[in-house]
Design an enzyme around this catalytic site. Structure first.
Site, PDB file in Angstrom:
ATOM      1  N   HIS A 160       0.797  -1.090   0.037  1.00 19.75           N
ATOM      2  CA  HIS A 160       0.106  -0.056  -0.136  1.00 19.75           C
ATOM      3  C   HIS A 160       0.954   1.083   0.142  1.00 19.75           C
ATOM      4  CE1 HIS A 160      -4.152  -1.746   1.391  1.00 19.75           C
ATOM      5  NE2 HIS A 160      -4.072  -1.617  -0.055  1.00 19.75           N
ATOM      6  N   ARG A 220      -9.303   0.815 -14.404  1.00 16.28           N
ATOM      7  CA  ARG A 220      -9.339  -0.667 -13.680  1.00 16.28           C
ATOM      8  C   ARG A 220     -10.652  -0.682 -12.908  1.00 16.28           C
ATOM      9  NH1 ARG A 220      -4.439   2.113 -12.245  1.00 16.28           N
ATOM     10  NH2 ARG A 220      -2.588   0.973 -13.500  1.00 16.28           N
ATOM     11  N   ARG A 252     -11.279  -1.755 -18.867  1.00 17.31           N
ATOM     12  CA  ARG A 252     -10.806  -3.263 -18.667  1.00 17.31           C
ATOM     13  C   ARG A 252     -11.849  -3.804 -17.900  1.00 17.31           C
ATOM     14  NH1 ARG A 252      -5.359  -4.112 -15.360  1.00 17.31           N
ATOM     15  NH2 ARG A 252      -6.445  -3.774 -13.598  1.00 17.31           N
ATOM     16  N   GLU A 303      -0.591  -9.240 -21.972  1.00 18.76           N
ATOM     17  CA  GLU A 303       0.036  -9.471 -20.715  1.00 18.76           C
ATOM     18  C   GLU A 303       0.633 -10.871 -20.701  1.00 18.76           C
ATOM     19  OE1 GLU A 303      -2.457  -7.716 -17.321  1.00 18.76           O
ATOM     20  OE2 GLU A 303      -3.830  -8.558 -18.998  1.00 18.76           O
ATOM     21  N   ASN A 313       3.564  -4.191 -17.161  1.00 16.55           N
ATOM     22  CA  ASN A 313       4.055  -4.888 -15.604  1.00 16.55           C
ATOM     23  C   ASN A 313       3.969  -6.333 -15.783  1.00 16.55           C
ATOM     24  OD1 ASN A 313       4.242  -2.160 -15.214  1.00 16.55           O
ATOM     25  ND2 ASN A 313       2.383  -1.981 -14.049  1.00 16.55           N
ATOM     26  N   ASP A 314       2.814  -6.853 -16.192  1.00 16.81           N
ATOM     27  CA  ASP A 314       2.848  -8.367 -16.160  1.00 16.81           C
ATOM     28  C   ASP A 314       3.248  -9.023 -17.302  1.00 16.81           C
ATOM     29  OD1 ASP A 314       1.268  -8.948 -14.035  1.00 16.81           O
ATOM     30  OD2 ASP A 314      -0.757  -8.407 -14.758  1.00 16.81           O
ATOM     31  N   ARG A 340       7.788  -8.690  -9.868  1.00 13.57           N
ATOM     32  CA  ARG A 340       8.090  -7.741  -9.765  1.00 13.57           C
ATOM     33  C   ARG A 340       8.165  -6.988  -8.448  1.00 13.57           C
ATOM     34  NH1 ARG A 340       4.009  -3.252 -10.633  1.00 13.57           N
ATOM     35  NH2 ARG A 340       2.006  -4.003 -10.589  1.00 13.57           N
ATOM     36  N   CYS A 392       0.013   0.419 -21.547  1.00 12.96           N
ATOM     37  CA  CYS A 392      -0.623   1.198 -20.195  1.00 12.96           C
ATOM     38  C   CYS A 392       0.116   0.652 -19.163  1.00 12.96           C
ATOM     39  CB  CYS A 392      -2.160   0.589 -20.240  1.00 12.96           C
ATOM     40  SG  CYS A 392      -2.263  -1.261 -20.227  1.00 12.96           S
TER      41      CYS A 392
END
Length: 944
Positions: free
Chosen positions: A571, A678, A714, A807, A830-831, A841, A878
């Site tokens: 977080h 998201r 998404r 991804e 990222n993925d 990651r 993205c």
């Protein structure tokens, strides 16, 4: 822990005596390059202190701490002596496990071996093994550790029905991850079996994940119904748990108390009339072989049956004269041992054993410090080495940006409080007041953070404060004599440890939230204020940060964040990105040696920090900061202008959003649309799947604020690593490769259809692009698109586009098969990077290597773009790579059509593109594709 392999095994050895056996072992380690000759002297010295024989024919010789300098690299050798070797304590050794360890790894080996020693016939099997792999299997197989502890007890349930008690006990096991829904189905249909004395049993192996025993008792027990045991697991693995039930029933007396400790005491086999006492373990390395042997010797001097139980363990007590069972407890410094005894000498025996433990069992011990009241690990933490000036320290890149400012180290205040209190009612009242005060504090922070990323997280903290299980656990501890502070923290720490033990890393990281809530209440109880940052600009340094810590930050003063713990998904990292603060996390305990006021460089893009930068580095950083400040000002002024290169090529720069409430801010910052919404936020904010009207209302906010700009939504991306309470899923060993994204949504098509219907209704013919996550191939895309087409026939939507996120590497490799049927691709770097490089990651050690500029990832992006453009489809990026200053020219050179970044980065990314030519960008892309590693790519781009 050290790992045994067949290469470490020597079968059929012979020795004239134990010294000869030890010499053979040390010579073998020396020939393997693990030790120098001096280590042998350390092994002999260790035997002079105490025999290293564990029992069942196993000895585990190793050096003294002083001999560790003679270890060149950690290693292990196992020598089998089929005819046996008589050791200096007259024990017969058939297997010698010689360890050369640079740290205290041998303690883990020792604890593991003591757990396997109880296997029937193990000594004979070890001596007779004629295959190295077979011997490795015998010594290495992880024993099944059943669960039966304070967490598996459901005491005082308000019911008089055996079936309801059975389900309460089963539900507790399911909540602890010991069983799954299949087990629950079996228990529902199974009538409890009477055991006598008012106790009943339900048992099944179907759906069992781990052998476990729960006990549920009614609020008002009777002769007919005193409690129901729920046993999970196959018979062989449940042998110990069945013994626990036998121990419980053997006393043939009603439960005099329904306290957790009383029930655990009875389950452990301790007699109701036993004398018992608690004692803290102070030994630095816990209850390992040498102090355990001293304890056994003390216990044998008394005419009493003495048993030992670990208060923080599984509730099982062991005989105080069994060396292997005592070591197998795995007791660590700071944990509490419960010593009980029956017999003529019981009271004197308990006092003597407790005194021996307090005195250190032959080792020099020191009192516990406050933070050791619940130790974090079995190994002691030595003082971390201070950081060197002007030397970069790598960590996890959590939020991009650059900062140079004096450090402010947020050290948690010392919270001193008594462990016990006699006035339970007063302690309960104090706890209630502290919780109410914390509730008010959190609600104030929520109002201050309204509309930001911190507000929903802090709302979860309020829910945690209202968790009745936490409160009841604290009350149980208070009623057993704990102070309000000690009882509350015991409840928090137990729950946090259970969370940290989860295989799901994302859920485990949320234990930090629980501790954050716990510290707030604890500080209120102790009347201690939390640390106050300085009035001047600073870099915040902390062990870890809770959401409430981040929510209190004055973004006008704090320049960057550094934490010792945490990952890219914690977080603190999420909120740092939302606040636009450069941050690095997982930097290790060494950062806590930094003194307040020390100048610190935080590089959130490269994932490093530099204390006290030298003159040359400082000048370079200041030039970068000045340039960045000017660029930010210019970028803000031009934020609404298109991102057009010097040679006239324009690409869209859109915003990634996690909540529709942030859409106006994205538009104000010059975003050309929303490149990634998201949508899971709306599903996570509700106790059940949101209905059509709820979703339409949320999505309409975004469309209204966009005023004709496009929105890429998404579809629901949960499951595996991001579960929903109302969508239970089976346990997965690797949730990142499990049920998530579109593959999960297709198992509940009615939920996906409702979401698509809501999006089309809210769009009302405004630009909408629907994107499916985690698509692996054409089959999954067709199945999802069929639902869109069915809804579209009812709700027409002009200009609707349907695409997929790239991804999964298979999706990129098969882009040429998807391109004819999709309207667009959006690459989630990222993925894609995580799956391509097989690096999590958020991994503390490897995350720095999870770099989207790795040539393999760039090749997949290139393939995707070429396939899309061959069919006149557009491609967006993205992931976080889209806002990486070094990556932007490369992505532009790969001919991507859109970049989608966090709202705060939109103006800067646009400005960066305006300073590039397409021709130069293609040269950089070609250069990057020709390199072998991400480091080579970045080095090459740095020189341009």
């Amino acid at each position: 822990m050290l790992t045994l392999t067949a290469n470490d095994i020597r079968l059929g050895c012979t020795a004239t005596d134990w010294q000869d056996a030890l010499t053979q072992a040390s010579q073998d380690l020396q020939e393997a390059g693990r030790i120098t000759p001096d280590y042998h002297a350390g092994m002999l010295a260790r035997e002079q202190q105490s025999s290293t024989v564990l029992g069942n024919g196993i000895a585990i010789p190793h050096g003294t701490p002083e001999s560790r300098d003679a270890v060149t690299s950690t290693g292990i050798r196992v020598l089998q002596f089929p005819k046996g070797v008589t050791w200096h304590d007259n024990a017969t050794v058939t297997v010698l496990v010689a360890i050369a360890a640079q740290s205290d790894e041998h303690l883990d080996i020792l604890r593991h071996l003591t757990r396997v020693l109880d296997k029937p016939g193990l000594a004979r099997k070890l001596a007779e093994a004629d295959d190295a792999e077979a011997l490795v299997t015998l010594l290495s197989k992880e024993p099944v550790v059943p669960k039966c502890d304070a967490q598996t007890l459901c005491l005082g349930v308000n019911t008089r029905a055996t079936s309801e008690l059975a389900m309460s006990a089963a539900a507790r096991l399911q909540g602890l991850g010991c069983v799954d829904s299949a087990f629950m189905k079996e228990i529902v249909s199974q009538p409890p079996v009477g055991l006598g004395q008012g106790f009943w049993l339900v048992h099944h192996s179907i759906g069992s994940i781990r052998p476990a025993l729960a006990l549920a008792t009614p609020k008002e027990p009777s002769d007919e119904l005193a409690g129901v045991f729920c046993l999970a697991g196959p018979g062989d693995d449940c042998r110990e748990l069945l013994e626990r039930i036998d121990n419980f029933l053997a006393q043939n007396t009603p439960l005099e108390s329904q306290s957790v400790d009383a029930v655990l005491s009875r389950l452990s086999g301790e007699q109701a009339n036993a004398v018992s006492e608690r004692v803290r373990l102070l030994n630095t390395h816990g209850l390992h072989a040498r102090p355990a042997k001293q304890l056994v010797q003390e216990a044998r001097q008394h005419n009493a049956d003495i048993r030992i139980r670990l208060a923080e363990g599984d509730g099982n007590s062991v005989s105080a004269i069994s060396l292997t069972r005592i070591i197998g407890l795995g007791a660590r410094r700071g944990q509490t041992l419960i010593i009980s005894a029956t017999g003529d000498d019981a009271e004197q025996a308990v006092k003597a054993v407790c005194q021996a433990i307090s005195d250190g069992l032959g080792e020099t011990v020191s009192p516990l410090r406050h933070h050791e009241s619940q130790p974090e690990s079995a190994e002691p933490e030595s003082a971390p080495e201070p950081l060197a000036d002007d030397e970069p320290l790598k960590a996890v890149a959590a939020s991009p940006g650059l900062a140079l400012a004096p450090a402010f180290v947020m050290r948690q205040p010392t919270l001193d409080y008594p462990a016990t209190a006699s006035d339970a009612n007063e302690q309960t009242a104090r706890l209630g007041r502290a919780i109410d005060e914390a509730d008010g504090q959190l609600r104030t922070l929520i109002r201050q953070a309204e509309g930001g990323e911190a507000a929903p997280i802090l709302s979860v903290h309020v829910e945690m404060l209202q968790d009745d299980d936490l409160y009841q656990a604290a009350l149980e501890a208070i009623n057993e004599g704990a102070s309000a502070e000690a009882g509350w923290w015991r409840a928090i720490d137990t729950a946090a440890r259970a969370q940290e033990a989860l295989a799901d890393r994302l859920l485990a990281e949320r234990a930090a939230d629980l501790r954050d809530v716990g510290r707030r209440v604890l500080a209120n109880l102790c009347g201690v204020a939390m640390p106050t940052p300085p009035d001047e600009p600073y870099v915040l340094v902390a062990d870890d940060l809770g959401p409430s810590d981040v929510a209190r930050l004055d973004t006008q003063r704090v320049r960057g964040l550094i934490t010792a713990r945490g990952g890219a998904t914690s977080h603190s990292a999420i909120l740092a990105r939302a606040l636009g603060l450069p941050a690095v996390v997982g930097a290790g305990n060494r950062i806590l040696t930094i003194s307040d006021g020390t100048d610190l460089v935080v590089d959130g893009e490269r994932g490093c920090l530099v204390p006290n930068p030298g003159a040359e580095r400082r000048d370079r950083i200041n030039r970068r900061l000045d340039q960045l400040t000017r660029l930010q000002a210019q970028a803000h002024e031009c934020r609404n202008e298109p991102a057009t290169t010097t040679d006239g090529h324009t690409i869209d720069v859109c915003a990634n959003l996690g909540n529709t409430a942030h859409t106006p801010d994205a538009v104000d910052r010059g975003a050309d649309g929303i490149g990634l919404l998201r949508t899971e936020f709306i599903f996570m904010e509700h106790p059940e799947a949101p209905d059509l009207d709820t979703q339409v209302k949320e999505y309409r906010h975004a469309f209204d604020a966009l005023d004709g700009l496009p929105l890429v939504a998404r579809t629901l991306d949960v499951g595996g690593d991001k579960p929903l309470d109302y969508w239970p899923l089976p346990h997965e060993d690797n949730p990142f490769l499990g049920l998530r994204g579109i593959r999960l949504s297709l198992t509940r098509p009615e939920i996906l259809e409702t979401q698509i219907r809501a999006l089309l209704t809210a769009a009302d013919n405004r630009p909408l692009r629907i994107m499916f996550p985690m698509v692996k191939d054409l089959e999954e895309f067709r199945a999802a698109k069929a639902i869109v087409e069915r809804v579209r026939a009812e709700i027409p939507c002009q200009g609707l586009q349907v695409g997929v996120m790239i991804e999964v590497p298979s999706c990129a490799l098969l882009a040429h098969t998807l391109a004819p049927e999709v309207d667009f691709f959006s690459v989630g770097t990222n993925d894609l990077t995580q799956y391509t490089l097989a690096i999590d990651r958020g991994h503390g050690q490897l995350s720095a290597e999870s770099d989207g500029l790795h040539p393999s990832v760039l090749q997949l992006i290139r393939m995707t773009v070429e396939a899309a453009h061959a069919h006149q489809r557009w491609v967006g990026i993205c992931g976080e790579l889209a806002s990486d200053p070094q990556a932007i020219p490369v992505l532009l050179g790969l001919d991507v059509d859109e970049l989608s970044v966090t709202s705060r980065r939109v103006p800067l990314v646009k400005a960066c593109i305006r300073g590039l030519s397409r021709e130069h960008a293609r040269e950089q892309a070609k250069l990057a594709l020709g390199k072998a590693t991400a480091a080579e790519v970045r080095d090459a781009l740095e020189t341009l």
